[in-house]
Scaffold this motif. Structure first.
Motif, PDB file in Angstrom:
ATOM      1  N   ASN A 179       0.815  -1.209   0.000  1.00  0.00           N
ATOM      2  CA  ASN A 179       0.000   0.000   0.000  1.00  0.00           C
ATOM      3  C   ASN A 179       0.851   1.262   0.000  1.00  0.00           C
ATOM      4  OD1 ASN A 179      -2.942  -0.814   0.105  1.00  0.00           O
ATOM      5  ND2 ASN A 179      -2.128  -2.090   1.741  1.00  0.00           N
ATOM      6  N   ALA A 180       2.044   1.179   0.584  1.00  0.00           N
ATOM      7  CA  ALA A 180       2.973   2.319   0.539  1.00  0.00           C
ATOM      8  C   ALA A 180       3.462   2.558  -0.887  1.00  0.00           C
ATOM      9  CB  ALA A 180       4.156   2.065   1.478  1.00  0.00           C
ATOM     10  N   VAL A 181       3.657   1.474  -1.651  1.00  0.00           N
ATOM     11  CA  VAL A 181       4.106   1.609  -3.043  1.00  0.00           C
ATOM     12  C   VAL A 181       3.035   2.289  -3.893  1.00  0.00           C
ATOM     13  CG1 VAL A 181       4.845   0.354  -5.111  1.00  0.00           C
ATOM     14  CG2 VAL A 181       5.666  -0.375  -2.884  1.00  0.00           C
ATOM     15  N   VAL A 182       1.765   1.995  -3.623  1.00  0.00           N
ATOM     16  CA  VAL A 182       0.677   2.659  -4.343  1.00  0.00           C
ATOM     17  C   VAL A 182       0.701   4.164  -4.067  1.00  0.00           C
ATOM     18  CG1 VAL A 182      -1.830   2.935  -4.468  1.00  0.00           C
ATOM     19  CG2 VAL A 182      -0.839   0.658  -4.512  1.00  0.00           C
ATOM     20  N   GLN A 227      -5.512 -13.714  -0.246  1.00  0.00           N
ATOM     21  CA  GLN A 227      -6.837 -14.008   0.289  1.00  0.00           C
ATOM     22  C   GLN A 227      -7.584 -12.684   0.384  1.00  0.00           C
ATOM     23  OE1 GLN A 227      -9.982 -14.377   1.765  1.00  0.00           O
ATOM     24  NE2 GLN A 227      -9.001 -13.941   3.721  1.00  0.00           N
ATOM     25  N   LEU A 228      -8.689 -12.542  -0.365  1.00  0.00           N
ATOM     26  CA  LEU A 228      -9.343 -11.241  -0.490  1.00  0.00           C
ATOM     27  C   LEU A 228     -10.723 -11.165   0.166  1.00  0.00           C
ATOM     28  CD1 LEU A 228      -8.351 -10.610  -4.203  1.00  0.00           C
ATOM     29  CD2 LEU A 228      -7.504  -9.338  -2.238  1.00  0.00           C
ATOM     30  N   GLU A 229     -11.160 -12.266   0.779  1.00  0.00           N
ATOM     31  CA  GLU A 229     -12.463 -12.231   1.447  1.00  0.00           C
ATOM     32  C   GLU A 229     -12.373 -11.371   2.711  1.00  0.00           C
ATOM     33  OE1 GLU A 229     -15.102 -13.533   0.096  1.00  0.00           O
ATOM     34  OE2 GLU A 229     -13.945 -14.449  -1.536  1.00  0.00           O
ATOM     35  N   GLN A 230     -13.499 -10.715   3.040  1.00  0.00           N
ATOM     36  CA  GLN A 230     -13.537  -9.912   4.259  1.00  0.00           C
ATOM     37  C   GLN A 230     -13.326 -10.814   5.466  1.00  0.00           C
ATOM     38  OE1 GLN A 230     -13.459  -6.856   4.647  1.00  0.00           O
ATOM     39  NE2 GLN A 230     -14.536  -5.741   3.053  1.00  0.00           N
ATOM     40  N   LEU A 231     -12.450 -10.392   6.378  1.00  0.00           N
ATOM     41  CA  LEU A 231     -12.126 -11.194   7.553  1.00  0.00           C
ATOM     42  C   LEU A 231     -12.613 -10.492   8.816  1.00  0.00           C
ATOM     43  CD1 LEU A 231      -8.488 -12.211   6.584  1.00  0.00           C
ATOM     44  CD2 LEU A 231     -10.499 -13.678   6.523  1.00  0.00           C
ATOM     45  N   GLU A 236      -9.923  -2.955   7.880  1.00  0.00           N
ATOM     46  CA  GLU A 236      -9.604  -2.689   6.477  1.00  0.00           C
ATOM     47  C   GLU A 236      -8.611  -3.732   5.996  1.00  0.00           C
ATOM     48  OE1 GLU A 236      -8.967   1.201   3.776  1.00  0.00           O
ATOM     49  OE2 GLU A 236      -7.461   0.966   5.338  1.00  0.00           O
ATOM     50  N   HIS A 237      -9.113  -4.645   5.175  1.00  0.00           N
ATOM     51  CA  HIS A 237      -8.272  -5.728   4.648  1.00  0.00           C
ATOM     52  C   HIS A 237      -7.192  -5.110   3.762  1.00  0.00           C
ATOM     53  CE1 HIS A 237      -6.948  -9.310   2.673  1.00  0.00           C
ATOM     54  NE2 HIS A 237      -7.917 -10.073   3.167  1.00  0.00           N
ATOM     55  N   PRO A 238      -5.894  -5.293   4.103  1.00  0.00           N
ATOM     56  CA  PRO A 238      -4.820  -4.614   3.352  1.00  0.00           C
ATOM     57  C   PRO A 238      -4.776  -4.970   1.874  1.00  0.00           C
ATOM     58  CG  PRO A 238      -3.913  -6.281   4.838  1.00  0.00           C
ATOM     59  CD  PRO A 238      -5.349  -6.119   5.195  1.00  0.00           C
ATOM     60  N   PHE A 239      -5.047  -6.236   1.539  1.00  0.00           N
ATOM     61  CA  PHE A 239      -4.972  -6.619   0.127  1.00  0.00           C
ATOM     62  C   PHE A 239      -6.216  -6.180  -0.659  1.00  0.00           C
ATOM     63  CE2 PHE A 239      -1.845  -9.907   1.690  1.00  0.00           C
ATOM     64  CZ  PHE A 239      -0.743  -9.281   1.111  1.00  0.00           C
ATOM     65  N   ARG A 240      -7.379  -6.130   0.007  1.00  0.00           N
ATOM     66  CA  ARG A 240      -8.568  -5.575  -0.661  1.00  0.00           C
ATOM     67  C   ARG A 240      -8.351  -4.081  -0.932  1.00  0.00           C
ATOM     68  NH1 ARG A 240     -13.302  -8.440  -1.080  1.00  0.00           N
ATOM     69  NH2 ARG A 240     -14.483  -6.511  -1.356  1.00  0.00           N
ATOM     70  N   HIS A 241      -7.732  -3.408   0.030  1.00  0.00           N
ATOM     71  CA  HIS A 241      -7.437  -1.986  -0.150  1.00  0.00           C
ATOM     72  C   HIS A 241      -6.447  -1.798  -1.298  1.00  0.00           C
ATOM     73  CE1 HIS A 241      -5.304   1.846   0.745  1.00  0.00           C
ATOM     74  NE2 HIS A 241      -6.532   2.256   0.976  1.00  0.00           N
ATOM     75  N   PHE A 242      -5.417  -2.640  -1.331  1.00  0.00           N
ATOM     76  CA  PHE A 242      -4.406  -2.560  -2.391  1.00  0.00           C
ATOM     77  C   PHE A 242      -5.044  -2.820  -3.754  1.00  0.00           C
ATOM     78  CE2 PHE A 242      -0.910  -4.786  -4.806  1.00  0.00           C
ATOM     79  CZ  PHE A 242      -0.143  -3.652  -5.020  1.00  0.00           C
ATOM     80  N   ALA A 243      -5.918  -3.833  -3.814  1.00  0.00           N
ATOM     81  CA  ALA A 243      -6.597  -4.162  -5.076  1.00  0.00           C
ATOM     82  C   ALA A 243      -7.460  -2.994  -5.550  1.00  0.00           C
ATOM     83  CB  ALA A 243      -7.459  -5.415  -4.887  1.00  0.00           C
ATOM     84  N   THR A 244      -8.157  -2.371  -4.605  1.00  0.00           N
ATOM     85  CA  THR A 244      -8.996  -1.221  -4.945  1.00  0.00           C
ATOM     86  C   THR A 244      -8.157  -0.079  -5.500  1.00  0.00           C
ATOM     87  OG1 THR A 244     -10.570  -1.830  -3.201  1.00  0.00           O
ATOM     88  CG2 THR A 244     -10.705   0.427  -4.043  1.00  0.00           C
ATOM     89  N   GLU A 245      -7.002   0.142  -4.905  1.00  0.00           N
ATOM     90  CA  GLU A 245      -6.103   1.215  -5.356  1.00  0.00           C
ATOM     91  C   GLU A 245      -5.575   0.946  -6.768  1.00  0.00           C
ATOM     92  OE1 GLU A 245      -5.591   3.997  -3.996  1.00  0.00           O
ATOM     93  OE2 GLU A 245      -5.582   3.901  -1.821  1.00  0.00           O
ATOM     94  N   ILE A 246      -5.225  -0.315  -7.054  1.00  0.00           N
ATOM     95  CA  ILE A 246      -4.735  -0.680  -8.390  1.00  0.00           C
ATOM     96  C   ILE A 246      -5.832  -0.454  -9.432  1.00  0.00           C
ATOM     97  CG2 ILE A 246      -3.989  -2.616  -9.848  1.00  0.00           C
ATOM     98  CD1 ILE A 246      -1.795  -1.552  -7.998  1.00  0.00           C
ATOM     99  N   ILE A 247      -7.053  -0.855  -9.108  1.00  0.00           N
ATOM    100  CA  ILE A 247      -8.181  -0.641 -10.020  1.00  0.00           C
ATOM    101  C   ILE A 247      -8.430   0.852 -10.221  1.00  0.00           C
ATOM    102  CG2 ILE A 247     -10.698  -0.896 -10.234  1.00  0.00           C
ATOM    103  CD1 ILE A 247     -10.349  -3.685  -8.954  1.00  0.00           C
ATOM    104  N   ASP A 248      -8.292   1.641  -9.151  1.00  0.00           N
ATOM    105  CA  ASP A 248      -8.465   3.100  -9.250  1.00  0.00           C
ATOM    106  C   ASP A 248      -7.435   3.715 -10.198  1.00  0.00           C
ATOM    107  OD1 ASP A 248     -10.653   3.152  -7.624  1.00  0.00           O
ATOM    108  OD2 ASP A 248      -9.578   3.820  -5.830  1.00  0.00           O
ATOM    109  N   ILE A 249      -6.185   3.240 -10.112  1.00  0.00           N
ATOM    110  CA  ILE A 249      -5.142   3.756 -11.015  1.00  0.00           C
ATOM    111  C   ILE A 249      -5.527   3.487 -12.466  1.00  0.00           C
ATOM    112  CG2 ILE A 249      -2.753   3.439 -11.790  1.00  0.00           C
ATOM    113  CD1 ILE A 249      -1.950   2.942  -8.891  1.00  0.00           C
TER     114      ILE A 249
END
Length: 516
Positions: A179-182, A227-231, A236-249
């Motif tokens: 997430n820092a790289v994003v 693993q992207l399911e809500q836990l 805030e699931h870090p990889f779901r957040h990262f995935a959302t950021e990549i899609i936003d880019i």
């Protein structure tokens, strides 16, 4: 003492013109600055850097302090005054140093890190690296792309946290680092968006292409295996957040819908070797399949799509992606890739990755790259395809990677611990790998030395066969150059082989002495 040495060098350089700085000055400055840091005089070094009179010196020489500075930052604990002073020095260097030189220094530091320090080093250097990149005028897109590629290449060998506990602990810092790289990439995304808004005919595609490459790599790793399911218990699931950021880019730079429906074809290098081209194509297919999964299964970014597509159309468009994902979960033969690649360069790369995974396994108790699980893999890696008759020149990449792996295992794993099992199977390794390799080297060197002697005595223009391939007609001088190059490769292999044999002998003798 160290501070006095630094002041003496500074005073000498203050009276010189920028063009008169010599290599010796750079070396003395680096050594003195390093001593100041190691002796705990970061505050005095900071004063020197902040002094306006030293502006030209720091601009030219400051980047040399990056490596010792990073070491010292990791030496001190969070909140320690000396650590804070080192961090301020890093910030000052980002502001004052020549951007091009500092960029290379920061990138080199990221490249040299390994293991558990990868994420820490990347997160430490992201801010100064971003500062430097924003200052660059020439080749900015290339430099941004190089930075993102280097960072992702360093992160890729790290295991992706999967369970709730692993994600919460984030031992290696991968979740936080991704997430820092994003965040690091956002100013460059904004630059593309801003330039596109200024002109609908925005033609500078280089920066946009580099951002697309970064997103594609991120989809392949870590998102494809995350693993992207809500836990429960993780707000805030870090990889779901990262995935959302990549899609936003991808959405912001206008590439999300083309990637999903048109299969964007980015500029890619032309591979003369078809296997490398196939690997790149597979990586792209994996990334696009992951993107489709994120949108249509996890519903990340689905609000960006117009609600005009029928379910049957979406199914049809996604059949290719479904096939890719199904292949990933279907059964494949054990060690499919190492057995079937039939390319020494690819095999060498795989063996290097095995070494990296063993290093992580020894640190974090991963049973799949230690003990009996590893022994069956070593049987495959530490062998010659055709024994002593193996073409050593053609297989040099694989052989060097195998020798380096064995050297690492012998150094890292004590015979008394034998975590990797290498000492248990040492007899088989010597019989199937080391002895035939030694015989093969002697035969190959004798053959090529005889060829050299023959060419010197019979100076005609003719063809020569190397690694089973007939070369075009060459002069004697050209032929000799090729043959000497082959001998150099054999000498390199022989030197590493000798070192491995020496290490085994020393360690074995030490155990025998202890037992006697």
């Amino acid at each position: 003492m160290a501070v006095d040495e630094l002041q003496a060098i500074i005073q000498r350089c203050q009276i010189l013109e920028e063009a008169d700085f010599k290599g010796e000055d750079f070396n003395l400055f680096q050594v003195a600055g390093q001593k100041c840091l190691e002796d705990g005089h970061a505050a005095q070094l900071l004063e020197v850097i902040q002094n306006e009179k030293n502006k030209v010196i720091i601009k030219n020489m400051g980047w040399n302090l990056i490596s010792p500075l990073v070491r010292c930052i990791f030496m001190y604990k969070q909140g320690d005054d000396k650590r804070e002073q080192c961090l301020r020095i890093l910030d000052q260097l980002a502001q004052l140093c020549n951007p091009k030189e500092l960029f290379l220094g920061l990138l080199e530091q990221i490249e040299q890190t390994s293991g558990e320090q990868v994420c820490q080093t990347v997160m430490l250097l992201l801010q100064p690296l971003q500062t430097v990149l924003l200052k660059l005028q020439n080749k900015k897109a290339y430099s941004v792309g190089l930075s993102l590629a280097m960072i992702m290449n360093q992160l890729t060998p790290l295991p992706v946290p999967y369970t709730k506990q692993q994600i919460q602990e984030d031992k290696l810092g991968l979740c936080q680092c991704c997430n820092a790289v994003v965040d690091f990439a956002k100013p460059f995304v904004n630059e593309v968006v801003k330039n596109t808004e200024k002109s609908s005919e925005y033609n500078d595609m280089e920066l946009k292409e580099e951002l697309i490459k970064f997103c594609m790599k991120s989809l392949k790793y870590p998102l494809l295996t995350a693993q992207l399911e809500q836990l429960e218990g993780i707000e805030e699931h870090p990889f779901r957040h990262f995935a959302t950021e990549i899609i936003d880019i991808l959405w912001n730079i206008g590439e999300l819908i083309p990637l999903v429906f048109v299969h964007h074809k980015s500029k890619s290098p032309h591979w003369e070797n078809q296997e490398f081209a196939d690997i790149e194509q597979k990586n792209s297919a994996d990334s696009l399949a992951c993107l489709s999964y994120l949108i249509f299964v996890q519903h990340l970014g689905v609000e960006c799509f117009p609600v005009v597509f029928s379910p049957s159309y979406l199914l049809l468009r996604n059949m290719t992606h479904i096939e890719v994902l199904l292949k990933r979960i279907s059964r494949i033969s054990d060690k499919c890739l190492l057995k079937t690649s039939n390319h020494a360069g690819v095999e060498g790369y795989i063996i290097k990755n095995i070494k990296d995974q063993i290093h992580l396994a020894l640190t974090y108790d991963n049973i799949w790259f230690t003990g009996h699980h590893l022994i069956s893999l070593l049987d495959l890696v530490l062998s010659l395809p055709e024994g002593a008759e193996t073409d050593l020149l053609q297989n040099s990449d694989r052989i060097m990677a195998s020798l380096n792996l064995l050297r690492y295992l012998v150094i890292k794993d004590c015979e008394s611990d034998n975590q990797t099992g290498v000492w248990t199977t040492l007899g088989k390794i010597e019989q199937n790998f080391l002895k035939p390799l030694r015989v093969g080297l002697n035969m190959s060197k004798a053959h090529y030395e005889a060829e050299i002697k023959n060419k010197k005595e019979n100076r005609k223009v003719c063809s020569v066969t190397v690694s089973g391939e007939k070369m075009p007609a060459m002069t004697t001088g050209m032929q000799l150059q090729v043959l000497h190059s082959a001998l150099f490769t054999f000498d390199l292999i022989e030197s590493v082989l000798a070192r491995v044999e020496e290490l085994i002998e020393v360690k074995t003798k030490a155990v025998m002495d202890e037992n006697s």
